[in-house]
Design a protein around this motif. Structure first.
Motif, PDB file in Angstrom:
ATOM      1  N   THR A   1      43.386  28.364  39.285  1.00 14.17           N
ATOM      2  CA  THR A   1      43.789  29.269  40.367  1.00 14.17           C
ATOM      3  C   THR A   1      45.104  28.814  40.996  1.00 14.17           C
ATOM      4  O   THR A   1      46.035  29.610  41.186  1.00 14.17           O
ATOM      5  CB  THR A   1      42.685  29.338  41.436  1.00 14.17           C
TER       6      THR A   1
ATOM      7  N   ALA B   1      43.773  34.998  45.008  1.00 17.14           N
ATOM      8  CA  ALA B   1      43.576  35.734  43.754  1.00 17.14           C
ATOM      9  C   ALA B   1      43.760  37.228  43.977  1.00 17.14           C
ATOM     10  O   ALA B   1      44.407  37.920  43.169  1.00 17.14           O
ATOM     11  CB  ALA B   1      42.187  35.448  43.198  1.00 17.14           C
TER      12      ALA B   1
ATOM     13  N   PHE C   1      42.291  38.970  38.489  1.00 21.37           N
ATOM     14  CA  PHE C   1      42.829  37.611  38.467  1.00 21.37           C
ATOM     15  C   PHE C   1      42.140  36.779  37.390  1.00 21.37           C
ATOM     16  O   PHE C   1      42.779  35.953  36.737  1.00 21.37           O
ATOM     17  CB  PHE C   1      42.646  36.949  39.834  1.00 21.37           C
TER      18      PHE C   1
ATOM     19  N   ALA D   1      37.707  33.022  40.581  1.00 20.20           N
ATOM     20  CA  ALA D   1      38.775  32.105  40.990  1.00 20.20           C
ATOM     21  C   ALA D   1      38.256  30.831  41.626  1.00 20.20           C
ATOM     22  O   ALA D   1      39.041  29.942  41.966  1.00 20.20           O
ATOM     23  CB  ALA D   1      39.708  32.814  41.968  1.00 20.20           C
TER      24      ALA D   1
END
Length: 392
Positions: free
Chosen positions: A71, A139, A149, A170
């Protein structure tokens, strides 16, 4: 001859012969790696990317909050590309607040619902505080939704060569289709370290103060070992206690990824064993840098007679201590290179040998383009090549 004197000479001769052999044997001796109390682990040399130690390194396991390495990596990529800015304000959605906030019971940055938070603060909250709310909010800001994402995460993993990873969110919150491996996480850590030194510095910060709340970094090695400068912890009931760490000693960097230890103390202690082993028994050396002119090759039928040759990547090797000095490198070039040549065309090879064994090879490439020469140059070189082929 005096027998005593002869015996002394013979002993001295034997010593002179056996001492170098004994030293060579000592140089190449390396003990077995430590056995860790963990489900899976990898020790990787950062310079070469070589795996030095592994146990179930490619086993697919839940990565817990180690997920946030990906992330954060994507977020810093987007910053470097200019697609988002560190001072951009991000809205904290209800999904981010409910799934990752204080009421969720997981790691949180304590973001208020519908508040606006700077990207830079969210990045610190993800890396240092392991905030699930910060991860979801960032995200959503980057991709529009956490699901979108996750697609970016999987595309990025494929680009990095992370073959045993698949991301569904994420944060690393449990999902049957959300997994990674120790090897993959070490690959990701190497990319984070090598590609963006400025943002990597965040991983060494021991605490972050935000919204009148101070939270400490859960990586205990930051307090115990001054050579450790990152990266990230993770924990769920299913994953156990996990840690990806990196340290630098005497200019060499090692990366470890440890999955599935029993508790917070164990993941730090087991990681320390790997780092100690790596620095004690291995060494790295960069023989050639990427883009550096190593030699020049003859070109036929071109505007110029020579082309600069080099490598597309650093040639760095990691071996047990004592073996590096025994390596020898040699280059071979294609003897009949003909224009046109593009930059990056393969024109030869570099081989590094330990005795008779080739331990590494890499392509030599053209560092510059070479266009075709005029008609008479091409004609003359064609004639020369004809006779060259006849007598070689």
């Amino acid at each position: 001859m005096n027998i005593s004197r002869f015996a002394k000479r013979l002993s001295l001769f034997a010593l002179l012969i056996t001492a170098p052999l004994a030293q060579a044997a000592q140089d190449q001796m390396i003990p077995s790696p430590p056995q860790l109390a963990a489900k899976s682990y990898v020790l990787l040399d950062a310079a070469s990317g070589k795996v030095l130690v592994e146990n179930n390194g490619d086993q697919r396991l839940p990565p817990a909050s180690l997920t946030k390495l990906m992330t954060a990596y994507i977020a810093t990529l987007e910053i470097r590309k200019g697609k988002i800015g560190e001072q951009d304000l991000v809205n904290v959605s209800e999904h981010a607040w409910r799934a990752g906030g204080a009421a969720s019971g997981g790691s949180t940055m304590f973001l208020p619902l519908n508040s606006q938070v700077k990207v830079d603060d969210l990045l610190h909250g993800i890396i240092i505080q392991s905030g699930n709310d910060a991860s979801i909010a960032l995200a959503e800001y980057i991709a529009g939704s956490e699901d979108a994402f996750a697609d970016m995460m999987n595309e990025t993993a494929a680009t990095l060569g992370m073959k045993n990873s698949h991301f569904m969110n994420a944060t690393g919150l449990p999902d049957p289709e959300h997994y990674s491996s120790a090897h993959d996480m070490a690959i990701l850590a190497r990319a984070i370290i090598n590609e963006d030194a400025a943002h990597y510095a965040i991983y060494s910060q021991k605490e972050f103060y935000w919204n009148n709340i101070k939270q400490g970094n859960r990586n205990l090695l930051l307090w115990r070992d001054k050579t450790v400068d990152g990266l990230k912890t993770g924990h769920t009931a299913e994953a156990g206690f996990c840690l990806v760490a990196s340290a630098v000693r005497e200019g060499a960097r090692m990366i470890t990824a440890v999955f599935g230890t029993a508790n917070e103390q164990a993941r730090a202690a087991e990681t320390q064993k790997l780092l100690t082993y790596g620095f004690r028994f291995f060494e790295s050396q960069t023989f050639y840098k990427k883009g550096e002119e190593l030699t020049q090759a003859t070109v036929w039928k071109g505007l110029t007679r020579q082309v600069k040759a080099g490598l597309t990547e650093d040639l760095t090797l990691t071996l047990p201590k004592g073996q590096i000095k025994q390596l020898k490198a040699a280059m071979t070039l294609n003897p009949q290179l003909q224009a046109p040549l593009k930059q990056g065309d393969v024109i030869g090879k570099v081989e590094v040998k330990l005795g008779d064994e080739v331990v590494h090879s890499a392509d030599l490439v053209a560092l510059e383009p070479v266009e075709e020469g005029g008609f008479f140059r091409r004609l003359w070189d064609s004639i020369r090549l004809f006779f060259y082929g006849m007598f070689n």
